[in-house]
Design a protein around this motif. Structure first.
Motif, PDB file in Angstrom:
ATOM      1  N   ASN A  79      -3.188  -6.925   2.480  1.00 47.25           N
ATOM      2  CA  ASN A  79      -3.646  -7.954   2.985  1.00 47.25           C
ATOM      3  C   ASN A  79      -3.030  -8.929   2.344  1.00 47.25           C
ATOM      4  O   ASN A  79      -2.534 -10.139   2.859  1.00 47.25           O
ATOM      5  CB  ASN A  79      -5.170  -7.948   2.524  1.00 47.25           C
ATOM      6  N   GLU A  80      -2.471  -8.814   0.987  1.00 45.79           N
ATOM      7  CA  GLU A  80      -1.908 -10.007   0.394  1.00 45.79           C
ATOM      8  C   GLU A  80      -0.575 -10.267   0.659  1.00 45.79           C
ATOM      9  O   GLU A  80      -0.035 -11.231   0.914  1.00 45.79           O
ATOM     10  CB  GLU A  80      -1.878  -9.617  -1.184  1.00 45.79           C
ATOM     11  N   GLU A  81      -0.075  -8.915   0.912  1.00 45.50           N
ATOM     12  CA  GLU A  81       1.382  -9.057   1.528  1.00 45.50           C
ATOM     13  C   GLU A  81       1.436  -9.770   2.993  1.00 45.50           C
ATOM     14  O   GLU A  81       2.528 -10.566   3.404  1.00 45.50           O
ATOM     15  CB  GLU A  81       2.020  -7.705   1.882  1.00 45.50           C
ATOM     16  N   SER A 100       2.308  -6.971  -4.891  1.00 48.26           N
ATOM     17  CA  SER A 100       2.157  -7.322  -3.362  1.00 48.26           C
ATOM     18  C   SER A 100       2.245  -8.786  -3.329  1.00 48.26           C
ATOM     19  O   SER A 100       2.219  -9.173  -2.269  1.00 48.26           O
ATOM     20  CB  SER A 100       0.826  -6.914  -3.157  1.00 48.26           C
ATOM     21  N   SER A 101       2.546  -9.616  -4.234  1.00 50.19           N
ATOM     22  CA  SER A 101       2.593 -11.014  -4.167  1.00 50.19           C
ATOM     23  C   SER A 101       3.970 -11.547  -4.341  1.00 50.19           C
ATOM     24  O   SER A 101       4.125 -12.777  -4.241  1.00 50.19           O
ATOM     25  CB  SER A 101       1.582 -11.722  -5.037  1.00 50.19           C
ATOM     26  N   ARG A 160      -7.288  -9.414  -9.251  1.00 54.50           N
ATOM     27  CA  ARG A 160      -7.106 -10.456  -8.296  1.00 54.50           C
ATOM     28  C   ARG A 160      -7.876 -11.623  -8.889  1.00 54.50           C
ATOM     29  O   ARG A 160      -8.202 -12.511  -7.840  1.00 54.50           O
ATOM     30  CB  ARG A 160      -7.285 -10.058  -6.730  1.00 54.50           C
ATOM     31  N   ARG A 182      -0.415 -12.050   4.050  1.00 53.17           N
ATOM     32  CA  ARG A 182      -0.731 -13.434   3.707  1.00 53.17           C
ATOM     33  C   ARG A 182       0.352 -13.997   3.267  1.00 53.17           C
ATOM     34  O   ARG A 182       0.994 -15.248   3.401  1.00 53.17           O
ATOM     35  CB  ARG A 182      -1.967 -13.538   2.663  1.00 53.17           C
ATOM     36  N   ALA A 183       1.091 -13.613   2.190  1.00 53.48           N
ATOM     37  CA  ALA A 183       2.511 -14.132   1.788  1.00 53.48           C
ATOM     38  C   ALA A 183       3.524 -14.409   3.015  1.00 53.48           C
ATOM     39  O   ALA A 183       4.081 -15.281   2.937  1.00 53.48           O
ATOM     40  CB  ALA A 183       3.292 -13.148   0.806  1.00 53.48           C
ATOM     41  N   ARG A 217     -13.370  -4.875  -1.708  1.00 53.21           N
ATOM     42  CA  ARG A 217     -12.841  -5.705  -2.852  1.00 53.21           C
ATOM     43  C   ARG A 217     -14.269  -5.323  -3.937  1.00 53.21           C
ATOM     44  O   ARG A 217     -13.925  -5.178  -5.271  1.00 53.21           O
ATOM     45  CB  ARG A 217     -12.669  -6.989  -2.566  1.00 53.21           C
ATOM     46  N   ARG A 262       1.345  -9.761  -9.414  1.00 51.00           N
ATOM     47  CA  ARG A 262       0.857  -8.224  -8.965  1.00 51.00           C
ATOM     48  C   ARG A 262       2.362  -8.088  -7.901  1.00 51.00           C
ATOM     49  O   ARG A 262       2.921  -8.972  -7.182  1.00 51.00           O
ATOM     50  CB  ARG A 262      -0.171  -8.397  -7.811  1.00 51.00           C
ATOM     51  N   ASP A 307      -3.212 -15.198  -9.916  1.00 48.90           N
ATOM     52  CA  ASP A 307      -1.970 -14.895  -9.216  1.00 48.90           C
ATOM     53  C   ASP A 307      -0.836 -14.640 -10.417  1.00 48.90           C
ATOM     54  O   ASP A 307       0.180 -13.776  -9.819  1.00 48.90           O
ATOM     55  CB  ASP A 307      -1.482 -15.757  -8.320  1.00 48.90           C
ATOM     56  N   ARG A 335       5.475 -14.368  -2.068  1.00 52.29           N
ATOM     57  CA  ARG A 335       4.742 -15.571  -1.821  1.00 52.29           C
ATOM     58  C   ARG A 335       5.748 -16.699  -2.351  1.00 52.29           C
ATOM     59  O   ARG A 335       5.874 -16.449  -3.730  1.00 52.29           O
ATOM     60  CB  ARG A 335       3.354 -15.910  -2.525  1.00 52.29           C
TER      61      ARG A 335
END
Length: 309
Positions: A76-78, A272-273, A139, A80-81, A8, A270, A142, A276
């Motif tokens: 990683n974000e996907e 990728s989120s 990032r 975590r979601a 990151r 994003r 959100d 969530r």
């Protein structure tokens, strides 16, 4: 194996260009950022960046790894979601909101979230759209609530998706005693506009030019409530969106503009989120808050329906 936090840092460096700006954005010390990126170079086994004046420049290897870092951060974000959907307690949702939305939409949206998801933590900051959209891609947030003026579409990165909340009318704001009837009547009076480089400033100047004059911009003010006070005091005129009025008493004279222009209010996140649930909850609350406000305007429940002077 690459360490995700160091990846990151490399991605942030690719976006921001200096170690100091990366450190400031992520609340690290510059020495910590430098140390962690040096460790990442050792993990990679290649040179990732080189000095370039006061900045640093990514090498071809650094650019390649930064691109992979973006994809790994998205994965990683996907992940975590998906995990968040399986548990009761969600991670905080960080929202960047422009000023008028912070005043007119955010309190109602937070109340709606509290009613439906009382355990969900929402963190909000008032941030200009130009800065907020950059930080969303980096990032830092959100969700971003931003605006788009007619003929001035905002450029969004491929990793961002947007959803329109609705339209916000823009009107000519004059001192109460002004006798002006059209935009062209204001070629020789002081103007108050938002700072250079903002979408609102560019659009407002174009409206004046289309009316045949260059505005005499004596005041550059990002705070729209301050703009209202300057106009009410008879020191300037301006172009203001209806969201600025909220539920407060109007202290200026408003005139409709030709074509009844509106700015579009939208949310961005994003891609990728999108899975969530917590982000969907906040987005739905913001949409409901905007809809409720428009319904209140239509039924005369706010001052925005007072007759124009």
């Amino acid at each position: 194996m690459f360490e995700l936090r160091r990846l990151r840092l490399l991605r942030e460096l690719a976006l921001r260009g200096t170690l100091a700006s990366v450190a400031e954005a992520l609340s690290y010390s510059p020495s910590t950022v430098s140390q962690q990126l040096s460790l990442l170079e050792k993990e990679a086994g290649v040179t990732l960046f080189v000095p370039d004046g006061r900045r640093v420049r990514l090498t071809a290897s650094g650019q390649s790894l930064a691109a992979h870092a973006e994809r790994m951060l998205a994965l990683n974000e996907e992940a975590r979601a998906e995990l968040e959907s399986l548990q009761a307690l969600a991670a905080p949702v960080r929202v960047a909101v422009m000023q008028t939305a912070a005043q007119s939409l955010l309190p109602t949206a937070l109340t709606i979230v509290a009613e439906h998801e009382p355990q969900l933590r929402v963190e909000a900051a008032e941030v200009p759209p130009e800065e907020a959209l950059f930080e969303l891609a980096a990032r830092g947030y959100d969700i971003v609530v931003a605006e788009q003026y007619p003929g001035h579409a905002r450029q969004l990165g491929a990793q961002l998706v947007r959803q329109s909340l609705g339209d916000d009318p823009i009107r000519l704001a004059l001192p109460p005693e002004s006798a002006a009837q059209t935009l062209s009547d204001l070629h020789n009076v002081p103007w108050v506009l938002e700072p250079r480089g903002t979408a609102a400033r560019r659009w407002s100047v174009q409206q004046c030019r289309a009316a045949g004059f260059e505005p005499d911009v004596r005041f550059e003010v990002a705070d729209l409530t301050t703009q209202v006070r300057l106009i009410a005091a008879g020191r300037a005129v301006g172009l203001l969106p209806d969201l600025v009025w909220n539920d407060s008493a109007r202290t200026v004279r408003l005139l409709d503009l030709p074509g009844n222009p509106t700015r579009e209010i939208f949310t961005t996140q994003r891609s990728s989120s999108v899975a969530r649930n917590s982000i969907r909850t906040v987005l739905q609350a913001l949409q409901q808050a905007f809809t409720q406000r428009q319904q209140a305007v239509d039924t005369g429940a706010t001052s925005t329906t007072h007759p124009w002077s």
